[in-house]
Enzyme design. Sequence first.
Site, PDB file in Angstrom:
ATOM      1  NE  ARG A  69      10.146 -16.797  -4.818  1.00 12.06           N
ATOM      2  CZ  ARG A  69      10.576 -17.148  -5.905  1.00 12.06           C
ATOM      3  NH1 ARG A  69      10.320 -17.998  -6.670  1.00 12.06           N
ATOM      4  NH2 ARG A  69      11.937 -16.632  -6.095  1.00 12.06           N
ATOM      5  CG  HIS A 106      15.947 -13.915  13.251  1.00 17.78           C
ATOM      6  ND1 HIS A 106      15.423 -14.461  12.072  1.00 17.78           N
ATOM      7  CD2 HIS A 106      17.162 -14.593  13.400  1.00 17.78           C
ATOM      8  CE1 HIS A 106      16.298 -15.225  11.790  1.00 17.78           C
ATOM      9  NE2 HIS A 106      17.561 -15.248  12.603  1.00 17.78           N
ATOM     10  CB  SER A 126      12.725   2.246  -0.186  1.00 15.97           C
ATOM     11  OG  SER A 126      12.324   1.060   0.222  1.00 15.97           O
ATOM     12  CD  GLU A 168      -1.793  -2.516   1.448  1.00 13.18           C
ATOM     13  OE1 GLU A 168      -2.329  -3.369   1.146  1.00 13.18           O
ATOM     14  OE2 GLU A 168      -0.476  -2.581   2.214  1.00 13.18           O
TER      15      GLU A 168
END
Length: 149
Positions: free
Chosen positions: A79, A118, A104, A49
């Site tokens: 994927r 993680h 980005s 979005e």
Amino acid sequence: MTHGLQAPARFAFIKAQWHADIVDRSLDGFTETIPLSQIETFDVPGAFEMPLMAQKLALTGKYDAVICAAFVVDGGIYRHDFVASAVVDGLMRVGLDTGVPVLSVSLTPHQYQETDHHNAIYRDHFVTKGREAASAALAILKAHDTVAA
């Protein structure tokens, strides 16, 4: 920093809410360099979005740059590299079409497991990426000002 001799630069910061506990840390890193008073934040459901929201914000003329942050992981159903590619391509298109820099802060790890270990690694990494985005945003605005002069 002032942009183009006018008021201080204004930034739109879009955050995908998928893994918000990790993604939101990018804003923490960004605000280490750029004051929160110069930033308006927007949340969207996920990475997919972001390009449309970036386009809407860029077209308002209110922002000198748009920063987009997302964490795109392999959900086992699709994927994630296709999603990441579509998002980055869309963000690049917004910048080219509007003339507003779009940055980005999107990470697409190959090896991610929802473990405390993680999650801690990626939360820290998003702070670093936010810092890098702030530096890049200031540098690109300076470069654009140089061209405009």
